[in-house]
Design a protein around this motif. Sequence first.
Motif, PDB file in Angstrom:
ATOM      1  N   HIS A 139       0.861  -1.188   0.000  1.00 45.74           N
ATOM      2  CA  HIS A 139       0.000   0.000   0.000  1.00 45.74           C
ATOM      3  C   HIS A 139       0.894   1.235   0.000  1.00 45.74           C
ATOM      4  O   HIS A 139       1.525   1.567   1.003  1.00 45.74           O
ATOM      5  CB  HIS A 139      -0.915  -0.007   1.228  1.00 45.74           C
ATOM      6  CG  HIS A 139      -2.081   0.936   1.097  1.00 45.74           C
ATOM      7  ND1 HIS A 139      -1.915   2.297   1.003  1.00 45.74           N
ATOM      8  CD2 HIS A 139      -3.425   0.708   1.040  1.00 45.74           C
ATOM      9  CE1 HIS A 139      -3.104   2.879   0.903  1.00 45.74           C
ATOM     10  NE2 HIS A 139      -4.037   1.922   0.911  1.00 45.74           N
ATOM     11  N   GLU A 156       0.383   4.017   2.677  1.00 47.71           N
ATOM     12  CA  GLU A 156       0.797   3.572   3.997  1.00 47.71           C
ATOM     13  C   GLU A 156       2.317   3.582   4.126  1.00 47.71           C
ATOM     14  O   GLU A 156       2.875   4.070   5.123  1.00 47.71           O
ATOM     15  CB  GLU A 156       0.252   2.174   4.266  1.00 47.71           C
ATOM     16  CG  GLU A 156       0.549   1.673   5.669  1.00 47.71           C
ATOM     17  CD  GLU A 156      -0.110   0.332   5.938  1.00 47.71           C
ATOM     18  OE1 GLU A 156      -0.510   0.097   7.086  1.00 47.71           O
ATOM     19  OE2 GLU A 156      -0.224  -0.472   4.987  1.00 47.71           O
ATOM     20  N   SER A 210      -7.183   5.700   2.341  1.00 42.94           N
ATOM     21  CA  SER A 210      -5.806   6.197   2.296  1.00 42.94           C
ATOM     22  C   SER A 210      -5.566   7.245   3.369  1.00 42.94           C
ATOM     23  O   SER A 210      -4.494   7.285   3.991  1.00 42.94           O
ATOM     24  CB  SER A 210      -5.502   6.785   0.911  1.00 42.94           C
ATOM     25  OG  SER A 210      -5.445   5.766  -0.074  1.00 42.94           O
ATOM     26  N   LYS A 238      -4.902   5.568   6.500  1.00 41.86           N
ATOM     27  CA  LYS A 238      -3.547   5.020   6.522  1.00 41.86           C
ATOM     28  C   LYS A 238      -2.537   6.085   6.954  1.00 41.86           C
ATOM     29  O   LYS A 238      -1.604   5.809   7.716  1.00 41.86           O
ATOM     30  CB  LYS A 238      -3.163   4.479   5.137  1.00 41.86           C
ATOM     31  CG  LYS A 238      -3.983   3.294   4.648  1.00 41.86           C
ATOM     32  CD  LYS A 238      -3.776   2.071   5.510  1.00 41.86           C
ATOM     33  CE  LYS A 238      -4.536   0.879   4.943  1.00 41.86           C
ATOM     34  NZ  LYS A 238      -4.438  -0.303   5.841  1.00 41.86           N
ATOM     35  N   GLN A 264      -0.235   5.788  10.550  1.00 38.98           N
ATOM     36  CA  GLN A 264       1.217   5.798  10.605  1.00 38.98           C
ATOM     37  C   GLN A 264       1.757   6.931  11.485  1.00 38.98           C
ATOM     38  O   GLN A 264       2.713   6.740  12.234  1.00 38.98           O
ATOM     39  CB  GLN A 264       1.798   5.901   9.182  1.00 38.98           C
ATOM     40  CG  GLN A 264       1.519   4.687   8.317  1.00 38.98           C
ATOM     41  CD  GLN A 264       1.977   3.406   8.983  1.00 38.98           C
ATOM     42  OE1 GLN A 264       3.091   3.299   9.507  1.00 38.98           O
ATOM     43  NE2 GLN A 264       1.098   2.400   8.985  1.00 38.98           N
TER      44      GLN A 264
END
Length: 311
Positions: free
Chosen positions: A153, A156, A226, A229, A233
């Motif tokens: 991904h 990510e 997204s 993501k 993180q």
Amino acid sequence: MINFRYHVVSLTAVFLALAIGLVVGTAALNGPVADSLKASVDGLSKDNQQLRQSVQNLEKELELEEDFAAEVAQVMLPGTLTGRRVLVVVLPSGRDQADGIVEMLATTGATMTGRVDVQEKLVNPENNSALMELAVTAARPTVPTDGLPGNGHGVETSSALLASALLDRTAGGTPASESDRRAVLKTYADEGYLNVEEPVTAAAEAVVVISGPPYVDKDATAKDDSVVKVVEQFDQHAHLVVAGNGSAGGNVVAQVRADPALSQTISTVDNANTIQGQLVTALALAEQITTDVVGQYGVGTDAALLPKLRQ
């Protein structure tokens, strides 16, 4: 045989009768009907005036509430984050409320380490492969690829690299060097994925991610995922508050609140498009940094209005 004079007299009589009927009918109905219509018009006019006044009063009340929140901020916020290093990350849908939130954070006394605006290109699913490759290209000695997600991904993986460059490391790791941090940011900025609105001067210990409504185009689901993501993180490296607009339809606030794990580590504010919500965003970050308490705030279902005041 009926002559022409008879026709003329007959037609004249008919028209005369109609004329007399109209005059008599109008005279008979003019008073009651006209009075009734006039009363109805007057009533509607008064209702309209009352509704207009109600709207004006509500607008004034809203203005006063915003003024009140702005003044309260000057009492509640100063000193709450003095010396704390805070990064602001603005998602494409969060531009409108970004300046207001930055002002509130400045009032807390926080040390603003920078502001990074994510561009639409970063969450576009068409760029998945390019982002995977860019993470490798952008890596530096103090911002290595070691430990980056390997699930294919791109958002990510790139978000993980950016988080390690911009934020304090977990598990006792050392922050990225200034030169490596600048190099990583420049790589993504040059490719159109980021815009560095305020220079990043140091690694941050906390981050506010500013978002907005969910996407509604054909790639809406992929883009909303997204965005989550990105948040996931950054959450792994620092205290994090997501300040958004609304808590429904799949936007990041809604998804964080629906996730049993993320809702335990990320605070959210669903009305950050208002001065009240911007104030609460700063309070939520102060609460999380100083007491390690996470909360969900705003006007959405099951959200508290603001953090509890603690001595």
